[in-house]
Scaffold this motif. Structure first.
Motif, mmCIF file in Angstrom:
data_model
loop_
_atom_site.group_PDB
_atom_site.id
_atom_site.type_symbol
_atom_site.label_atom_id
_atom_site.label_comp_id
_atom_site.label_asym_id
_atom_site.label_seq_id
_atom_site.Cartn_x
_atom_site.Cartn_y
_atom_site.Cartn_z
ATOM 1 N N TYR A 166 35.552 36.537 32.827
ATOM 2 C CA TYR A 166 36.156 37.760 33.381
ATOM 3 C C TYR A 166 37.317 38.221 32.502
ATOM 4 O O TYR A 166 37.467 39.417 32.232
ATOM 5 N N MET A 222 37.220 41.778 30.542
ATOM 6 C CA MET A 222 38.209 42.809 30.829
ATOM 7 C C MET A 222 38.997 43.196 29.582
ATOM 8 O O MET A 222 39.333 44.376 29.398
ATOM 9 N N GLN A 251 30.764 46.826 31.647
ATOM 10 C CA GLN A 251 31.689 45.741 31.957
ATOM 11 C C GLN A 251 31.944 45.640 33.458
ATOM 12 O O GLN A 251 32.101 44.538 33.996
ATOM 13 N N ASN A 282 30.918 42.212 35.308
ATOM 14 C CA ASN A 282 31.918 41.472 36.085
ATOM 15 C C ASN A 282 31.469 41.285 37.528
ATOM 16 O O ASN A 282 31.763 40.263 38.152
#
Length: 427
Positions: A159, A163, A291, A295
């Motif tokens: 994660y 990010m 993304q 995630n």
């Protein structure tokens, strides 16, 4: 357990006042305070936006405004990429030995100084010289920020790197959407805005990044950090990491064909340059959306190596599509496939490298990721140009397809042979 091993400890705390106990608790919390993930990605965002005011228009500015030849521009970009390789390696290497907070402050100060110099001196050859030093500091900062990401324990490492990749691409979306407009007003204004963004980044680093020094300094002594060398890494880990680095190097050589040579190919087919530029808007937007989806999926399913395999497969399919692409919709399809591969594989590699490296060397190997990627970006345009001159664009796309498939096959074979022997470290 505490009572049996340290029988006097309980009595000691019983005889203390509650105020003293609270003070000790507060000191302990301060000592072990983790770097704020929110501020880590915020800083990375401002850095990405700031750098997006420099690199996208370098070729156009040097050629159209300063009259520099395309060959010399190629040399400038090559040295800029090599400078980034050097900065990435040094930043990651020193992260394991020095205070990460001081390293990042120094790197951001250096970047800010180069941008302020460009405000006043952006003629030739000063621009090319400053761009070299800007490349060193940019590579340095990226390696240190990613290395600091390895110290975030409150979030899953995948994660964290997803990010970081997300905000870096979001910064590119914001920066590139503004830079053309500002460039048309004033080149000086472009560098002023970039300088201001890095001054904001510097303020964030100075005020919010101090906890970054705690995580990596407390767990391992300076003596251990200094004496640690690659011989201490298990052989299986060292082999698979080398495989990842070489894979990244080749992937980025091929990826750069989209950046450097595809515009010539598309315009040669009668497709307007603005349509080529729009492909990168699609790329950046899809990465942002991807993304978010990745995630969300990561909450329920996690398999880092399969994610990398899937991403490499998409890279290969995108080049296969290019072999047959003659119309704009086909190029759009190829870009969508490429972006899925990029968003899936590239941020996952740092997360898996983080799992396979001990705390004494996390900075070194995160730096090597950036170094190999930068080396691939440096060689890519030259490699593609040579293939095109010797043969054709189609030959280039065929070679790129074969190269990526070889990367996928080699990585899969090496992983199958070694994954049972790999040592996984606490992240």
């Amino acid at each position: 357990m505490t009572h049996k091993l340290f029988p006097h400890t309980t009595h000691f705390f019983d005889t203390m006042g509650h105020g003293a106990q609270n003070q000790i608790k507060e000191v302990h919390q301060m000592t072990n305070k983790e770097m704020s993930f929110r501020w880590l990605v915020t800083g990375a965002l401002f850095s990405s936006i700031g750098m997006s005011f420099v690199w996208p228009l370098t070729s156009v500015y040097l050629h159209n405004r300063l009259g520099v030849s395309l060959t010399m521009i190629g040399v400038v970009l090559l040295f800029n990429s090599l400078a980034s390789v050097l900065g990435s390696y040094l930043g990651g290497y020193l992260y394991d030995r020095k205070n990460p907070y001081h390293l990042l402050v120094g790197g951001v100060v250096a970047s800010t100084i180069t941008l302020i110099i460009l405000v006043f001196f952006h003629g030739w050859p000063m621009f090319g010289i400053v761009l070299f030093f800007n490349g060193i500091s940019a590579g340095w900062n990226l390696a240190v920020v990613n290395s600091i990401g390895t110290s975030i324990k409150s979030k899953d490492s995948r994660y964290v790197f997803n990010m970081l990749y997300f905000v870096q691409n979001l910064g590119i979306v914001v920066g590139t959407s503004l830079v053309g407009f500002i460039y048309s007003i004033s080149v000086t204004l472009m560098f002023v805005v970039a300088s201001v963004l890095f001054l904001i980044f510097l303020a964030i680093v100075i005020t919010k990044y101090k906890p970054a020094a705690n995580e990596s300094r407390k767990k391992v002594s300076d003596t251990e950090k200094t004496s640690w060398n690659t011989k201490h890494l298990p052989k299986a880990n060292a082999t698979i990491l080398t495989t990842f680095f070489l894979s990244l190097f080749i992937i980025w050589i091929m990826y750069q064909q989209w950046v450097s040579n595809l515009s010539v190919y598309m315009t040669g087919l009668g497709i307007p340059l603005r349509n080529y530029s729009f492909l990168w808007t699609i790329n950046a937007g899809l990465i942002v959306v991807s993304q978010i989806i990745i995630n969300w999926i990561a909450r329920y399913h996690e398999n880092l190596i399969m994610q990398i395999f899937f991403g490499f497969s998409m890279f290969a399919v995108s080049f296969i599509t290019l072999i047959f692409a003659k119309t704009y919709p086909m190029f759009v399809l190829a870009m969508v496939i490429l972006t899925i591969g990029e968003a899936t594989a590239l941020p996952t590699i740092p997360a898996l490298v983080n799992v396979l490296t001990p705390i004494e060397a996390k900075g070194r190997y995160q730096g090597l990721i950036q170094s190999y990627a930068s080396a691939g970006r440096a060689i890519g345009p030259l490699f593609g140009g040579m293939i095109i001159e010797l043969s054709s664009f189609t030959a280039l796309f065929v070679i790129a397809t074969i190269a990526v498939l070889l990367v996928l096959t080699t990585t899969a074979v090496m992983w199958k042979a070694l994954h049972g022997s790999l040592t996984r470290y606490r992240t």
